[in-house]
Design an enzyme around this catalytic site. Structure first.
Site, PDB file in Angstrom:
ATOM      1  CB  THR A 401      21.658 -35.235  10.427  1.00  0.00           C
ATOM      2  OG1 THR A 401      21.488 -36.029  11.604  1.00  0.00           O
ATOM      3  CG2 THR A 401      22.977 -34.518  10.499  1.00  0.00           C
ATOM      4  CG  ASP A 441      22.564 -40.545  18.880  1.00  0.00           C
ATOM      5  OD1 ASP A 441      21.699 -41.275  18.373  1.00  0.00           O
ATOM      6  OD2 ASP A 441      23.028 -39.551  18.299  1.00  0.00           O
TER       7      ASP A 441
END
Length: 582
Positions: A401, A441
């Site tokens: 990220t 996720d």
């Protein structure tokens, strides 16, 4: 006068390959690659902090041309797609907080990926009904969700931009054609076999490795004409070319062509994607108002819970880096992560009791469970809403990220976290950029003991995230800080503790970023290796903690402004970020 942050490489840490057959959430796919010393810069108005110097320059250039923070965000994300491909890009998703200083309003732009229309609760189940191993699910097309970052950037730029869309990609197009030098961090991540799927498919293998199969060396001039071509189309034709045109076809073809693990993404999924404008979640903490992003990310709610759970303790008890502060922070984290696992998911699909989770009375009651001298062990989720009956989530969330912050000359600001999930994502490429593996996720199973899991797979649903873009306001509703971090499910811990330290002490935001990390996600207490945090092992063990010393590779970026003073940048020393301002 313009100031440019100088970075000095202090050293590097060895990277260890990850296991191929199983995922251990204690491992961080985007491991530490060295430390860099940063001297904060002070700025009267414009300020940009990103994860790579070329991205910082691209964003700052847009501000210098009269662009807004929304304009600069487009340029920064385009450049990060090129120079930090392992972390974020056009093939991923993002969450953005945007402060409209003129109208004194905070906006939350949701660019999270969505599950394909043909995805259901069996997406990550094998034929015998058992959940797939994470590595088997992650690499290839199965894990790819509909990318949302570009639609989100377009929505925010249409609302708050000042320059024309086609001007925002010039720097990245030129850089992609001329090439950029492979950084030590990118080289080490390639050399580490951090994502063993990276050599499986030809596009990524040919792009990131030499003809002999070696990872590109430090300083290698890496060109990306395919990305330049994609950006030209996007600049000229708008986001329609990405979601309905040639680029959309390239993305879907790449997902389907991964014959060993094909995905369900379709042209219809691409064409129907919509970014969303949501209402930020905010809560008072001491003399401040702290605001984060609502579901589908768990970051905002969980971060606010941690802060509020600790509000009753004195600044002396919360003195940065002490055993007392670490004890209290880990206990608050246990309670908040327990609630996160049970209740937080995409609120468009399930009832998420956000108001109840942030209720002051509820959190005051939960705070009484925190002991100053004893680890509570595994915390149970609370019952903020007695009607709900849920099972705890079972989804590994791993970090790849990037976070950046922007302040423009009108006082508008951006705090944006962007991701492709695992380092190098699904390892599939299309149009010169990597595709995400964000669908991992989701919880791989839909229920447990007859109770539904909120974060189960459903068509069109956004998987739960931990991304935590944050903004802080004073009592006069004036912005004083923006920050965030990468780090998978540890993002919440990195951001919450940095906030706690800054808002309860006199140290600078930069100093708070430099403090060694101590993390507890309602399990083992993790101490950052090679730092003074290791000295806490014995005193915390005496309080009942189970300890693990490991790399904790955050990437915190932010800025802060004391009353009447200039803005001051903060850059995490654990990555290669930089700041520019005037």
């Amino acid at each position: 006068m313009r100031y440019i942050l100088q970075s000095v490489i202090l050293g590097s840490l060895l990277l260890n390959p990850l296991p191929l057959l199983a995922v251990d959430e204690d491992l961080a796919p985007e491991s530490a690659t060295g430390l860099m010393r940063h001297t904060p810069i002070k700025a009267d108005q414009e300020l940009v902090v990103t994860a790579h110097p070329l991205a910082t320059q691209a964003g700052y250039s847009i501000l210098q041309q009269g662009g807004s923070a929304a304009d600069a965000a487009v340029a920064i994300q385009a450049m990060l797609t090129l120079v930090e491909p392992q972390s974020s890009g056009l093939g991923g998703g993002a969450f953005m907080l945007y402060w409209d200083n003129v109208n004194q309003q905070l906006h939350a732009f949701d660019g999270r990926e969505t599950a394909p229309a043909y995805a259901d609760e069996t997406l990550f189940l094998k034929q015998d009904g058992a959940p797939m191993k994470w590595w088997d699910a992650m690499v290839g097309g199965r894990s790819v969700g509909t990318p949302g970052v570009l639609a989100m950037l377009n929505l925010s730029q249409e609302t708050f931009g000042k320059l024309t869309w086609n001007k925002l990609f010039d720097d990245t197009i030129n850089q992609a054609e001329q090439g950029f030098n492979v950084s030590p961090r990118l080289h080490q991540l390639l050399a580490s076999n951090i994502n063993p799927g990276l050599g499986r498919y030809p596009a990524a293998k040919d792009y990131f490795f030499t003809a002999a199969g070696d990872p590109l060396p430090v300083g290698h001039l890496l060109k990306n004409p395919q990305l330049a071509q994609s950006l030209r189309q996007i600049a000229k034709q708008g986001v329609e070319s990405f979601y309905q045109g040639e680029i959309a076809s390239q993305i879907v073809t790449s997902v389907k062509a991964a014959e060993d693990n094909p995905g369900k993404l379709s042209i219809k999924d691409m064409a129907s994607y919509q970014a969303k404008l949501r209402k930020p979640v905010c809560m008072p903490f001491r003399a401040y108002r702290v605001c984060g992003f609502p579901p589908p990310t768990s970051g905002g709610v969980t971060t606010l819970q941690i802060l509020k759970l600790l509000e009753r303790f004195s600044n002396e008890q919360l003195q940065p880096g002490t055993t007392s502060q670490r004890q209290l922070f880990t206990q608050a984290s246990r309670l908040a992560y327990a609630d996160r696992a049970r209740y937080l998911a995409d609120s468009d699909f399930v009832d998420v009791p956000v108001k109840a989770l942030l209720d002051t009375h509820y959190l005051q009651q939960r705070s009484q469970l925190i002991s100053t001298d004893q680890d509570m062990g595994k915390a149970e989720a609370g019952q903020p809403d007695l009607v709900l009956s849920r099972a705890d989530d079972r989804s590994p969330e791993l970090p790849s990220t990037s976070h950046f912050v922007i302040l423009d000359k009108w006082g508008n600001a951006v705090s944006m976290t962007s991701s492709i999930e695992m380092a190098f994502g699904s390892t599939l490429m299309a149009g010169g950029f990597l595709l995400n593996n964000q669908l991992t996720d989701f919880s791989f199973v839909a229920s447990q003991n007859g109770k539904p899991i909120a974060n189960r797979v459903e068509a069109g649903k956004r998987p739960r995230s931990s991304m935590s873009p944050i903004m802080v306001f004073d009592q006069n509703n004036q912005l004083i800080s923006a920050l965030g971090s990468p780090g998978g499910s540890r993002i919440i811990s990195y951001v919450a503790e940095s906030l706690l330290v800054k808002l309860t002490s006199d140290i600078s935001l930069q100093q708070s970023f430099e403090l060694p990390h101590v993390v507890n996600r309602n399990g083992t207490t993790e101490l950052e290796a090679g730092t003074s945090a290791e000295q806490l092992a014995q005193p915390l063990q005496e309080l009942g903690h189970q300890i693990k010393v490991r790399e904790l590779n955050s990437g915190l970026h932010g800025f802060y402004r004391s009353s009447g003073g200039p803005w001051e940048s903060a850059v995490d020393p654990r990555r290669e970020g930089s700041a520019m301002g005037n």
